[in-house]
Design a protein around this motif. Structure first.
Motif, PDB file in Angstrom:
ATOM      1  N   VAL A   1       0.578  -8.741   1.715  1.00  0.00           N
ATOM      2  CA  VAL A   1      -0.533  -8.592   0.784  1.00  0.00           C
ATOM      3  C   VAL A   1      -1.695  -7.967   1.554  1.00  0.00           C
ATOM      4  CG1 VAL A   1      -2.094  -9.797  -0.795  1.00  0.00           C
ATOM      5  CG2 VAL A   1       0.271 -10.606  -0.504  1.00  0.00           C
ATOM      6  N   THR A   2      -2.247  -6.902   1.010  1.00  0.00           N
ATOM      7  CA  THR A   2      -3.207  -6.108   1.766  1.00  0.00           C
ATOM      8  C   THR A   2      -4.271  -5.548   0.816  1.00  0.00           C
ATOM      9  OG1 THR A   2      -3.380  -4.153   3.190  1.00  0.00           O
ATOM     10  CG2 THR A   2      -1.630  -4.125   1.586  1.00  0.00           C
ATOM     11  N   ASN A   3      -5.105  -4.677   1.335  1.00  0.00           N
ATOM     12  CA  ASN A   3      -6.107  -4.079   0.446  1.00  0.00           C
ATOM     13  C   ASN A   3      -6.012  -2.567   0.432  1.00  0.00           C
ATOM     14  OD1 ASN A   3      -7.052  -3.537   2.951  1.00  0.00           O
ATOM     15  ND2 ASN A   3      -8.861  -4.838   2.830  1.00  0.00           N
ATOM     16  N   GLU A   4      -4.798  -2.065   0.785  1.00  0.00           N
ATOM     17  CA  GLU A   4      -4.654  -0.607   0.723  1.00  0.00           C
ATOM     18  C   GLU A   4      -3.228  -0.249   0.331  1.00  0.00           C
ATOM     19  OE1 GLU A   4      -4.844   2.096   4.484  1.00  0.00           O
ATOM     20  OE2 GLU A   4      -4.116   0.164   5.217  1.00  0.00           O
ATOM     21  N   VAL A   5      -3.094   0.759  -0.539  1.00  0.00           N
ATOM     22  CA  VAL A   5      -1.791   1.257  -0.957  1.00  0.00           C
ATOM     23  C   VAL A   5      -1.333   2.293   0.070  1.00  0.00           C
ATOM     24  CG1 VAL A   5      -0.601   2.663  -2.689  1.00  0.00           C
ATOM     25  CG2 VAL A   5      -2.119   0.810  -3.413  1.00  0.00           C
ATOM     26  N   VAL A   6      -0.249   1.991   0.752  1.00  0.00           N
ATOM     27  CA  VAL A   6       0.271   2.894   1.783  1.00  0.00           C
ATOM     28  C   VAL A   6       1.496   3.609   1.222  1.00  0.00           C
ATOM     29  CG1 VAL A   6       1.203   3.051   4.118  1.00  0.00           C
ATOM     30  CG2 VAL A   6      -0.537   1.326   3.576  1.00  0.00           C
ATOM     31  N   PRO A   7       1.480   4.931   1.107  1.00  0.00           N
ATOM     32  CA  PRO A   7       2.629   5.651   0.543  1.00  0.00           C
ATOM     33  C   PRO A   7       3.898   5.404   1.351  1.00  0.00           C
ATOM     34  CG  PRO A   7       0.725   7.101   0.727  1.00  0.00           C
ATOM     35  CD  PRO A   7       0.379   5.832   1.461  1.00  0.00           C
TER      36      PRO A   7
ATOM     37  N   ASP B   1      12.286   2.807   5.374  1.00  0.00           N
ATOM     38  CA  ASP B   1      11.589   3.034   4.113  1.00  0.00           C
ATOM     39  C   ASP B   1      10.633   1.868   3.861  1.00  0.00           C
ATOM     40  OD1 ASP B   1      10.864   4.225   1.748  1.00  0.00           O
ATOM     41  OD2 ASP B   1      12.766   3.892   0.719  1.00  0.00           O
ATOM     42  N   THR B   2       9.520   2.167   3.218  1.00  0.00           N
ATOM     43  CA  THR B   2       8.592   1.126   2.777  1.00  0.00           C
ATOM     44  C   THR B   2       8.157   1.482   1.359  1.00  0.00           C
ATOM     45  OG1 THR B   2       6.636   2.279   3.600  1.00  0.00           O
ATOM     46  CG2 THR B   2       7.701   0.731   5.117  1.00  0.00           C
ATOM     47  N   GLU B   3       7.522   0.557   0.685  1.00  0.00           N
ATOM     48  CA  GLU B   3       6.962   0.856  -0.629  1.00  0.00           C
ATOM     49  C   GLU B   3       5.665   0.094  -0.799  1.00  0.00           C
ATOM     50  OE1 GLU B   3       6.677   2.628  -3.086  1.00  0.00           O
ATOM     51  OE2 GLU B   3       8.291   4.009  -2.678  1.00  0.00           O
ATOM     52  N   SER B   4       4.918   0.484  -1.822  1.00  0.00           N
ATOM     53  CA  SER B   4       3.663  -0.191  -2.136  1.00  0.00           C
ATOM     54  C   SER B   4       3.497  -0.308  -3.637  1.00  0.00           C
ATOM     55  CB  SER B   4       2.474   0.613  -1.597  1.00  0.00           C
ATOM     56  OG  SER B   4       2.409   0.548  -0.206  1.00  0.00           O
ATOM     57  N   LEU B   5       2.745  -1.299  -4.050  1.00  0.00           N
ATOM     58  CA  LEU B   5       2.297  -1.425  -5.435  1.00  0.00           C
ATOM     59  C   LEU B   5       0.871  -1.932  -5.385  1.00  0.00           C
ATOM     60  CD1 LEU B   5       5.303  -3.340  -7.064  1.00  0.00           C
ATOM     61  CD2 LEU B   5       4.687  -0.959  -7.540  1.00  0.00           C
ATOM     62  N   THR B   6       0.085  -1.602  -6.414  1.00  0.00           N
ATOM     63  CA  THR B   6      -1.195  -2.279  -6.525  1.00  0.00           C
ATOM     64  C   THR B   6      -0.914  -3.724  -6.956  1.00  0.00           C
ATOM     65  OG1 THR B   6      -1.531  -1.812  -8.862  1.00  0.00           O
ATOM     66  CG2 THR B   6      -2.293  -0.125  -7.285  1.00  0.00           C
ATOM     67  N   LEU B   7      -1.884  -4.583  -6.721  1.00  0.00           N
ATOM     68  CA  LEU B   7      -1.725  -5.988  -7.099  1.00  0.00           C
ATOM     69  C   LEU B   7      -1.535  -6.099  -8.614  1.00  0.00           C
ATOM     70  CD1 LEU B   7      -1.637  -8.739  -5.767  1.00  0.00           C
ATOM     71  CD2 LEU B   7      -4.118  -8.886  -6.021  1.00  0.00           C
TER      72      LEU B   7
END
Ligand SMILES: Nc1nc2c(c(=O)[nH]1)N[C@H]1C(S)=C(S)[C@@H](COP(=O)(O)O)O[C@H]1N2
Ligand SMILES: [Mo]
Length: 250
Positions: free
Chosen positions: A224-230, A170-176
């Motif tokens: 820390v990245t520049n794209e939200v990955v579902p 599992d992974t998750e993402s959030l905007t900054l």
């Protein structure tokens, strides 16, 4: 007797097909969802129910199609989710490491004691899974993501965070901007004690304003990245922005 109101059912009938070939399933046949009901009375505690795609497609429906929550005495109790293969990662507090990398000035490796030494944030809130079960007044303690981000230094152009689990699944993402909220923490305590292995210990994410699936268990790495990955649950159809009461879950 009148029949109950019609259930709209899952958005796609395709996904309810167990698909033994594993070919067209959005999940794949190796995926299992383990659910352990931990009732307050303990009747089902320790039992383990695993099944294949039948339960994996459950998140697409706005209720608990497994009926498992009805079996839990008292209701409103934790269900333990592990979308990988049912084996909980086993990481001790001593060996735990949280890596912060990607678009940062200084990549960090934080130990459990490093996290404990940072300014603590305590949150108390009803925990809410998108499938409908809730647990009231859950106490959490941990470190604001913004504390960690400030320590690492976020590079210009970064706009999102990606979270990885030591389940390697599992992974998750959030905007900054979301990640800098005061109600999102890297939690080392839950329910007034160190986060247990089942609940994603030693350290998990706790995203208070969003449904439970954003609170990634067995947290191991933040990029820390520049794209939200579902993440995994979002690939099953849930909103990437999982605001409680304002997303596609219920
Ligand atoms: N790594 C990982 N984190 C996860 C999940 C999962 O399957 N794997 N399930 C999510 C979901 S859908 C919920 S509701 C919560 C449940 O937390 P619990 O297992 O501590 O009850 O964990 C979330 N975090
Ligand atoms: Mo959930």
């Amino acid at each position: 007797m009148e029949s109950p109101p019609e259930d709209p059912g899952p958005p796609s009938t395709e996904t309810t097909d167990p698909d033994p070939s594993g070919g067209t399933s959005p999940v794949g046949r190796r995926v299992f969802l383990g659910i352990v009901g931990l009732g307050a009375v303990g009747i089902v505690a320790g039992s383990r129910i695993e099944s294949g795609l039948h339960t994996v497609v459950a998140p697409l429906q706005a209720h608990d199609p497994t009926g498992l929550s009805n079996l839990i005495p008292g209701g409103n109790q934790w269900e333990i989710y592990n979308a990988s293969n049912g084996a909980f990662p086993d990481v001790s507090q001593e060996e735990f490491q949280l890596n912060i990398d990607g678009m940062v000035d200084t990549p960090l490796t934080l130990s459990y004691t490093d996290l404990q030494a940072m300014p603590p944030t305590t949150l108390v809130k009803t925990f809410q899974c998108v499938t409908g079960w809730t647990v009231p007044d859950v106490h959490w303690q941990g470190v604001l993501l913004s504390e960690i981000l400030d320590r690492a230094g976020v590079k210009a152009g970064a706009s999102a965070l990606r979270f990885f689990s030591s389940d390697n699944f599992d992974t998750e993402s959030l905007t900054l901007a979301q990640a800098r909220r005061p109600d999102i923490i890297v939690a080392y305590q839950m329910l007034g004690a160190p986060v247990t292995r089942e609940h994603g210990g030693p350290v998990r994410l706790y995203v208070a304003p969003m449904y439970g699936y954003k609170s990634l268990k067995w947290l191991s790495r933040i990029t820390v990245t520049n794209e939200v990955v579902p993440g995994y649950w979002e690939q099953q159809g849930y909103s990437v922005d999982a605001w409680i009461g304002n997303s596609n879950g219920l």
